[in-house]
Design an enzyme around this catalytic site. Structure first.
Site, PDB file in Angstrom:
ATOM      1  N   ASP A 131      -4.011  -9.959   8.802  1.00 27.35           N
ATOM      2  CA  ASP A 131      -3.215  -9.603   9.975  1.00 27.35           C
ATOM      3  C   ASP A 131      -3.736 -10.331  11.216  1.00 27.35           C
ATOM      4  O   ASP A 131      -2.973 -10.775  12.074  1.00 27.35           O
ATOM      5  CB  ASP A 131      -3.277  -8.094  10.243  1.00 27.35           C
ATOM      6  CG  ASP A 131      -2.568  -7.275   9.167  1.00 27.35           C
ATOM      7  OD1 ASP A 131      -2.222  -7.850   8.124  1.00 27.35           O
ATOM      8  OD2 ASP A 131      -2.360  -6.066   9.384  1.00 27.35           O
ATOM      9  N   GLU A 134       5.508  -2.136  10.793  1.00 27.21           N
ATOM     10  CA  GLU A 134       4.869  -2.935   9.745  1.00 27.21           C
ATOM     11  C   GLU A 134       5.902  -3.625   8.862  1.00 27.21           C
ATOM     12  O   GLU A 134       5.648  -4.680   8.301  1.00 27.21           O
ATOM     13  CB  GLU A 134       4.015  -1.997   8.880  1.00 27.21           C
ATOM     14  CG  GLU A 134       3.303  -2.659   7.727  1.00 27.21           C
ATOM     15  CD  GLU A 134       2.425  -1.683   6.962  1.00 27.21           C
ATOM     16  OE1 GLU A 134       2.703  -0.463   7.021  1.00 27.21           O
ATOM     17  OE2 GLU A 134       1.467  -2.130   6.315  1.00 27.21           O
ATOM     18  N   ARG A 144      -2.261   6.086   9.797  1.00 31.09           N
ATOM     19  CA  ARG A 144      -2.367   6.549   8.415  1.00 31.09           C
ATOM     20  C   ARG A 144      -3.816   6.435   7.920  1.00 31.09           C
ATOM     21  O   ARG A 144      -4.696   5.966   8.637  1.00 31.09           O
ATOM     22  CB  ARG A 144      -1.428   5.761   7.512  1.00 31.09           C
ATOM     23  CG  ARG A 144      -1.832   4.329   7.324  1.00 31.09           C
ATOM     24  CD  ARG A 144      -0.940   3.650   6.289  1.00 31.09           C
ATOM     25  NE  ARG A 144      -1.230   2.239   6.216  1.00 31.09           N
ATOM     26  CZ  ARG A 144      -0.307   1.284   6.200  1.00 31.09           C
ATOM     27  NH1 ARG A 144       0.981   1.589   6.265  1.00 31.09           N
ATOM     28  NH2 ARG A 144      -0.662   0.034   6.106  1.00 31.09           N
ATOM     29  N   GLU A 197      -5.929   4.611   6.847  1.00 27.74           N
ATOM     30  CA  GLU A 197      -6.272   3.208   6.656  1.00 27.74           C
ATOM     31  C   GLU A 197      -7.045   2.715   7.873  1.00 27.74           C
ATOM     32  O   GLU A 197      -8.242   2.762   7.902  1.00 27.74           O
ATOM     33  CB  GLU A 197      -5.005   2.373   6.409  1.00 27.74           C
ATOM     34  CG  GLU A 197      -5.341   0.909   6.218  1.00 27.74           C
ATOM     35  CD  GLU A 197      -4.386   0.167   5.315  1.00 27.74           C
ATOM     36  OE1 GLU A 197      -3.319   0.671   5.010  1.00 27.74           O
ATOM     37  OE2 GLU A 197      -4.764  -0.958   4.924  1.00 27.74           O
ATOM     38  N   ASP A 251      -5.398  -2.383  11.671  1.00 28.30           N
ATOM     39  CA  ASP A 251      -4.027  -2.737  11.286  1.00 28.30           C
ATOM     40  C   ASP A 251      -3.031  -1.704  11.779  1.00 28.30           C
ATOM     41  O   ASP A 251      -1.869  -2.008  11.995  1.00 28.30           O
ATOM     42  CB  ASP A 251      -3.918  -2.891   9.754  1.00 28.30           C
ATOM     43  CG  ASP A 251      -4.334  -1.623   9.017  1.00 28.30           C
ATOM     44  OD1 ASP A 251      -5.087  -0.807   9.592  1.00 28.30           O
ATOM     45  OD2 ASP A 251      -3.912  -1.441   7.867  1.00 28.30           O
ATOM     46  N   HIS A 255       2.086  -1.390  14.095  1.00 21.82           N
ATOM     47  CA  HIS A 255       1.365  -2.403  13.324  1.00 21.82           C
ATOM     48  C   HIS A 255       1.410  -3.745  14.063  1.00 21.82           C
ATOM     49  O   HIS A 255       2.466  -4.361  14.134  1.00 21.82           O
ATOM     50  CB  HIS A 255       2.056  -2.533  11.964  1.00 21.82           C
ATOM     51  CG  HIS A 255       1.125  -2.527  10.803  1.00 21.82           C
ATOM     52  ND1 HIS A 255       0.484  -1.397  10.366  1.00 21.82           N
ATOM     53  CD2 HIS A 255       0.712  -3.526   9.969  1.00 21.82           C
ATOM     54  CE1 HIS A 255      -0.261  -1.679   9.313  1.00 21.82           C
ATOM     55  NE2 HIS A 255      -0.146  -2.977   9.060  1.00 21.82           N
TER      56      HIS A 255
END
Ligand code: BGC
Length: 904
Positions: free
Chosen positions: A480, A750, A471, A473, A467, A765
């Site tokens: 997505d 994002e 970060r 993540e 994604d 993103h």
């Protein structure tokens, strides 16, 4: 007679000369490069041989397909003798053209099998003897080869990541290998041809391990790094030996190497003072006997991670581009900030000289504070910091091995002296899939949006479609992907990447329930996934349409059914009411304040509308797939079900009198329009309401989240409102892609809002890059067709916004390059197309605003359509006809230049 044509670009399982095929029925593809119009293949012959000599003598001892009357030139399945583990096979192909003339044979290509049976693995997983978080272990083993080497292969998997070294050199150019999977289900191993690294006499193999996803899960799990290696060496005389990892075969390990910390999110700390120069060479064994005996230890046998060993046929992660920084500033004394001019995923290479022990700290960020220093707040806990400690030995050049960052800016602290631009090089890193599409047009903003989309997707192809790259993540979110899967398959060759990720989804699917998970591999999110996760069906469907991959439909047929049936089990009267993300992260004033994801849940588009719409979509796609696979009962069943869902959807959400779905949000209207489930009598009214919302309520702007933004541009275009789609796409005020660019974006954000603090606001993103497919399908009009999957038959149907003058677009399809270039003049429209060999296209030439006037269409200088009639004069153009909006030609391969002009 020989035609002069020749098959080229020979691929086996979509790769040129791959190592590590582990299907017993590999599939072959080829292309033919010709400008000849209307040319196609009428038959083919494939030869597969076990030796180069045989193939050169036209002897297919493994398989001779004979002459097969068929137009198929992609994914032709091997049907010969049984293929053996580790063996190399040679193949070539010739074809017969449309006149029945045969070509010469192609050049010889080859493929090599992987480890076909678990019992072919001889070694064992090994790991470090003591647990010490942080440092990267280095393993080494000496061995003597006493004969000349004929062939040598290394089969390796090192978790989380490994670097394989032989006699002082890194083997190959892969990084962050192997690709990430749920290791308890499936582990990828890589094959290297190591013949060139080995020599007669004493050799040393070295392995460095990193934590990767194995040793550093965000959820706090920690596993010790471990590795399995098997090196199969065949000597010229025919003898064979294997060098394998195991506890008692002379392997040694140390934790005292220079990589003292490594973590995907946090970065790498490298202390060059701890380097052991030559540790992976035979000389070291002579000069460091004592150290090796006293300080290095015997590794431990490790428990296998549990998954099956699968050859990594997907393109490995590599450094794909180097970037020179565009500027350097010194916002504070001795703190320097480099700007790469582009947000990338990867790392930097540092060039530095200075005193021993100097610490150079590199902090990575997408954003800057006003004072010019890096802002890492949106990395939510990923430290994204590398450190290099100098050995004080002249010019030192370093880059990390086991981390990557998402960044545009690098803040350098502790640099000895004054850094120059050339001290830092940006290195963009991703799965090395091929770029396949190009797009350019007369609007420079759209061109920048397109570039930002391609960069964003590129930065997020890391063996999993992540994604975001920056970060804490970096997950393969299915919601997505439902939005972005098509953009990615236009821009990149996803033929192996997607099947790998579909296996990741499948690996997480519930054994009992069939529920899939929000992320695959599963780390974040939950099971059951949000029902918007239809990518589990859409991705196989796209692989079928783009590459004629029927096998993927077969492989996931049960899985797709089980997921859809799971949704049925959750439906009440055909409505799915559970929802978590829905049309996620729309403009924030239409979201629920304080909802999850920094307020990303829609307040205006009901989750159950999204969930039920996707449930419908699944049944529709599934019924088509069932038909293709000949499962006619299933086809009926899911088609029947889709009818019921459509009815229930409209009963529940459509206010017939007002022509309004739910609360009338853009998403609530565009989604049923996209799905084509709006009752005929309400369609006009629903469209009017949608347009009113876009033009009056939102002043020509979108108000959609991550799912419906794609449909907004696509469906408006398909419904004949390309000018409104164009208006939305080219806005520069909030919310829009242009707004991001006005604020300096080089990748897609994002959130529609400019956010720079902590919380959910990645600046890289891909989900809002989902409109990438609209450039190809909408503006240039290149689309695959269900009538001829794999671009055997395809469509070129450009849409011409009034404010756009020209478009140039090409797509490297699996059959060859397709082109759609158009240019509009005062009273004419020019359309240049290229149709690859062995394909046919239906070309739609828009009549634009000249509907009432007389016009003529020429191809080159020849009139081919006049007074409503097709003049059958040009080779390659099969027929032509006219409807209200278009003049439509069916054409064969070749390049054509059409001009439609008004005659008066
Ligand atoms: C991810 C998104 C995803 C979302 C919810 C976020 O953390 O970055 O891209 O859509 O979670 O599903």
């Amino acid at each position: 007679m020989n035609t002069g044509l020749v098959p080229t670009d020979l691929l086996c399982e979509y790769r040129a000369e791959p190592l590590g095929i582990d299907t017993l029925k590999p599939r072959f593809s080829w292309r033919v490069d010709t400008t000849e119009r209307g040319q196609f293949q009428s038959a083919y012959q494939i030869l597969v041989a076990s030796t180069l000599e045989n193939i050169e003598n036209d002897y297919g001892d493994m398989w001779d397909s004979g002459k097969v009357e068929s137009k198929e030139s992609t994914n032709v399945e091997y049907l010969g003798k049984k293929l053996e583990s580790g063996e190399t096979y040679y193949w070539k192909v010739r074809i017969w053209d449309k006149y029945g003339e045969v070509t010469s044979f192609s050049k010889v290509s080859k493929f090599e099998m992987g480890v076909l049976s678990p019992s072919d693995w001889q070694g064992e997983w090994i790991t470090v003897p003591i647990y010490k978080p942080g440092p990267s272990p280095m393993f080494r083993k000496e061995f003597i080869l006493d004969k000349p080497i004929k062939k040598a292969r290394a089969y390796i998997s090192g978790l989380g990541y490994y670097e394989l070294r032989i006699n002082g050199k890194k083997v190959g150019d892969y990084v962050l290998d192997p690709g990430w999977t749920d290791y308890s289900k499936r582990i990828l191993y890589t094959i290297y041809d190591v013949g060139g690294y080995l020599k007669e006499g004493l050799n040393v193999v070295g392995i460095i391990l990193g934590n990767g996803w194995w040793g550093n899960f965000p959820m706090g799990m920690r596993n010790l790094p471990q590795v399995l290696l098997q090196m199969n060496i065949e000597f010229t005389g025919g003898d064979k030996i294997s060098i394998v990892t195991s506890r008692d075969s002379g392997w040694l390990v140390t934790l005292e190497g220079p990589i003292v910390e490594n973590n995907i999110y946090d970065g790498e700390v490298y202390d060059a003072r701890l380097e052991k120069p030559g540790w992976d060479t035979p000389e070291y064994s002579k000069n460091h006997q004592e150290e090796l005996e006293k300080k290095w230890e015997i590794p431990l046998t490790a428990e296998p991670p549990g998954g099956v060993m699968v050859s990594q046929i997907i393109e490995p992660i590599r450094v794909i581009q180097d970037l020179k920084p565009i500027s350097i500033t010194e916002p504070k004394p001795n703190i320097y900030v480099y700007d790469l001019g582009q947000n990338i995923a990867g790392w930097v290479r540092l060039k530095v000289s200075g005193p021993k022990g100097s610490k150079v700290i590199l902090k990575f960020a997408e954003l800057l504070y006003e004072d010019g220093t890096v802002n890492q707040e949106n990395l939510v806990g990923a430290k994204a910091t590398d450190m290099y400690i100098l050995k004080g030995d002249g010019v030192e050049i370093w880059e990390p091995r086991f981390t990557y960052h998402g960044f545009r800016y690098v803040q350098v602290e502790g640099f000895p002296g004054i850094p120059e631009l050339e001290n830092i090089t940006g290195r963009a890193v991703r799965s090395s899939v091929e770029r396949t599409g190009e797009f350019e047009c007369s609007n420079t903003l759209l061109n920048q949006i397109y570039r930002n989309i391609v960069w964003t997707e590129s930065n997020n192809l890391h063996s999993v479609p992540t994604d975001c790259p920056q970060r804490k993540e970096r997950q393969g979110w299915l919601n997505d992907m439902t939005a972005r899967y098509e953009e990615a398959i236009y821009n990149f060759r996803m033929a192996n990447f997607y099947p790998k990720w579909l296996n990741d989804i499948h690996d997480e699917q519930g054994d009992k329930t069939g529920a899939i998970t929000d992320t695959a591999p599963l780390v974040y999110g939950r099971r059951p996934a949000d029902p918007v996760s239809s990518c589990y069906l859409l991705v196989p469907w796209a692989l079928y349409l783009h590459y004629n991959d029927k096998r993927i439909l077969e492989e996931h047929y049960e899985g797709m059914k089980r997921w859809t049936d799971y949704l049925s089990s959750q439906a009440k009267d055909y409505i799915i009411s559970y929802s978590c993300w829905g049309d996620w992260a729309s403009p924030i004033n239409e979201c629920i304040t304080d909802s999850i994801g920094s307020g990303a849940v829609s307040a205006v588009t009901p989750g159950e509308l999204m969930s039920t719409g996707y449930y419908y979509f699944n049944t529709l796609i599934l019924s088509k797939i069932a038909h293709i696979l000949g499962n006619y009962d299933d086809e009926q069943k899911y088609r029947g079900l889709s009818e019921k869902i459509r009815e229930a959807f409209n009963n529940k959400f459509l206010d017939q009198a007002k022509n309004q779905y739910a609360k009338g949000s853009q998403a609530s209207h565009i989604f049923p329009l996209f799905l084509d489930i709006v009752p005929e009598e309400n369609k006009k009214g629903v469209i009017e309401n949608l347009l009113k919302d876009i033009l009056e309520v939102h002043n020509g702007h979108l108000a959609t989240g991550n799912q419906c933004t794609k449909y907004l541009l696509e469906t408006l275009t398909d419904l004949g409102f390309v000018d409104i789609a164009y208006l939305i796409a080219t806005q520069t005020t909030y919310p829009s892609w242009g707004y991001m660019i006005q604020n300096g974006a080089t990748t897609v954000w994002e959130r529609w809002e400019l956010m720079t603090g902590p919380g959910m606001n990645s600046h890289d993103h891909p989900m809002y890059g989902s409109i990438g497919s609209w450039f190809y399908k909408g503006l240039a009009g290149i689309k695959p067709s269900e009538d001829g999957p794999g671009f055997t038959k395809f469509i070129i149907k450009p849409n011409i916004p009034k404010d756009l003058k020209w478009v140039k677009c090409s797509l490297r399809t699996i059959k060859g390059t397709a082109i759609s270039n158009w240019e509009k003049k005062e009273d004419s429209l020019m359309l240049e197309v290229k149709i690859p060999f062995n394909t046919e296209a239906r070309v739609y030439i828009p009549k634009l605003n000249i509907k009432d006037k007389k016009f003529v269409i020429k191809e080159g200088e020849i009139e081919i359509f006049k007074d409503g009639k097709f003049l059958n004069k040009v080779e390659g153009i099969i027929n032509g006809k006219e409807d209200n909006e278009y003049v439509i030609f069916d054409i064969g391969s070749g390049s054509y230049s059409f001009t439609l002009s008004i005659v008066e």
